[in-house]
Design an enzyme around this catalytic site. Structure first.
Site, short mmCIF file in Angstrom:
data_model
loop_
_atom_site.label_atom_id
_atom_site.label_comp_id
_atom_site.label_asym_id
_atom_site.label_seq_id
_atom_site.Cartn_x
_atom_site.Cartn_y
_atom_site.Cartn_z
N PHE A 5 0.84 -1.20 0.00
CA PHE A 5 0.00 0.00 0.00
C PHE A 5 0.87 1.26 0.00
O PHE A 5 0.66 2.19 -0.80
CB PHE A 5 -0.93 -0.05 1.22
CG PHE A 5 -1.50 1.27 1.67
CD1 PHE A 5 -2.18 2.10 0.78
CD2 PHE A 5 -1.36 1.68 2.99
CE1 PHE A 5 -2.73 3.31 1.21
CE2 PHE A 5 -1.90 2.89 3.42
CZ PHE A 5 -2.59 3.71 2.52
N ASP A 56 8.16 14.34 4.90
CA ASP A 56 9.08 14.07 3.80
C ASP A 56 8.67 14.86 2.54
O ASP A 56 9.48 15.51 1.89
CB ASP A 56 9.10 12.57 3.51
CG ASP A 56 10.19 12.18 2.51
OD1 ASP A 56 11.18 12.93 2.38
OD2 ASP A 56 10.05 11.13 1.87
#
Length: 375
Positions: free
Chosen positions: A90, A172
């Site tokens: 996923f 990130d």
């Protein structure tokens, strides 16, 4: 049992799970083309990696119980392991789309597959495919663990770890937005936060915590007159271990070949907040930093030349010498993690037999899988 035999036994459980998921799709009266598509998504995205996360659940259960597992115990531990591999799939399917990655595990990223059994290209369907890979986790948990006393603990572990990983992904992505990369914002502290949340919880803590729940390890227990909080102990050791693992990944992205690591490293061109660039920014001269500002995270006609300029600076044995710095980092990280493992209160023979006490070998086994890895 050899490593190959262990892997094949684990893969056999995937086939059982895949068939179960496909039968469930059919029971929902899904059209044949949708069933075929989901089947291909499972085969393409789930079992192709090293499977360390999943197999580690089985290994940890066996270590805690100190005996070979029954068939039922093995299946349940392996199923939990495959739920982690589904979670990994996923994350990777969606992450590859966000990053515009080219390859994964030696093959094109799922969203770049041009034809799925004559049903057309994947492209943006991969977004929904990633959701379905995650949804399969909770279907399997409900089917096989709903009657277990620790069922809610399993649900909470997957939900909390997924959320933490997504928090790390957010930091990130906004630290290194594709259209406005500013590496002046990068530093080792920010890198540590990102990797702990984005990687360490689901890649390390989750495997051991799931095994502990399956074996009935409580939240708190007394051992030799001391109060032990085993899940906090696991967190204390496994999160730094996960950080070490991601630093390895960052290093291999720049230093490894596609044949070695199963993908084309893109961190430099993508402008990722990698350990390598954070280290270069921390220890580099003003001239070296300027070279990074001019060449790191640049896309366009000259991107290959600019990427090589960064690599050459990393490789300079008289300068930054990132390979030497990495070797020093790895030695210290392994020594520090082993020291933390040695502090875990070890149960005596009577407690070990019960299987519901934390053991140092659970951490040592995990660490041995990643030390000195090349891919």
């Amino acid at each position: 049992m050899s490593k190959a035999e262990k892997r094949n036994k684990f893969l056999a459980v995937f086939e059982r799970i895949r068939e179960e998921l496909i039968e469930h799709m059919k029971s929902e009266k899904m059209p044949e083309d949708a069933v075929t598509w989901f089947n291909e998504s499972l085969i393409y995205n789930v079992p192709g990696g090293k499977l360390n996360r999943g197999i580690s659940v089985v290994d940890t259960v066996a270590i805690l119980l100190s005996r070979p597992l029954t068939d039922d115990e093995y299946f349940k531990a392996a199923l939990l392991g495959w739920c982690i591999e589904l979670l990994q799939a996923f994350f990777l399917v969606s992450d590859d789309m966000m990053d515009g990655s080219i390859s994964r595990r030696g093959q094109p990223c799922w969203y770049r597959v041009h034809d799925v059994k004559g049903l057309g290209k994947v492209h943006n369907v991969a977004i929904n495919d990633s959701f379905m890979l995650e949804g399969a986790i909770y279907h399997l948990l409900k089917t096989h663990f709903r009657r277990e006393s620790y069922y809610v603990d399993l649900l909470e572990l997957f939900q909390e770890v997924t959320y933490k990983t997504e928090m790390g992904q957010l930091v990130d992505l906004i630290t290194a937005p594709e259209d406005n990369i500013d590496i002046r914002k990068y530093n080792l502290d920010k890198h540590t936060f990102i990797v702990r949340y984005k990687t360490a919880f689901y890649s390390f803590y989750l495997s051991v915590a799931l095994a502990m729940r399956m074996c009935g390890v409580p939240d708190v227990y007394e051992l030799n007159g001391k109060t032990v909080e085993p899940y906090k102990e696991a967190d204390r050791i496994l999160i730094p271990m996960g950080e070490f693992f991601q630093v390895q990944d960052d290093y291999l992205d720049y230093h490894g070949t596609e044949a070695e690591i199963g993908k084309i490293g893109t961190d430099i061109i993508d402008g990722k907040c990698s350990w390598c660039v954070c280290t270069a920014l921390t220890y580099g001269t003003e001239a070296q930093k300027q070279l990074l500002y001019e060449n790191y995270g640049k896309k366009g006609a000259d991107q290959a030349v600019q990427e090589q300029a960064v690599k050459d600076m990393y490789n300079d044995e008289q300068g930054l010498n990132i390979p030497r710095r990495y070797e020093e980092y790895q030695k210290k990280a392994v020594a520090d993690i082993n020291a933390m493992i040695d502090q875990v209160p070890e149960p005596g023979p009577n407690e070990v037999v019960k299987g519901n006490r934390l053991r140092r070998d659970a951490f040592r086994a995990f660490l041995s899988k990643i030390t000195d890895r090349k891919a």
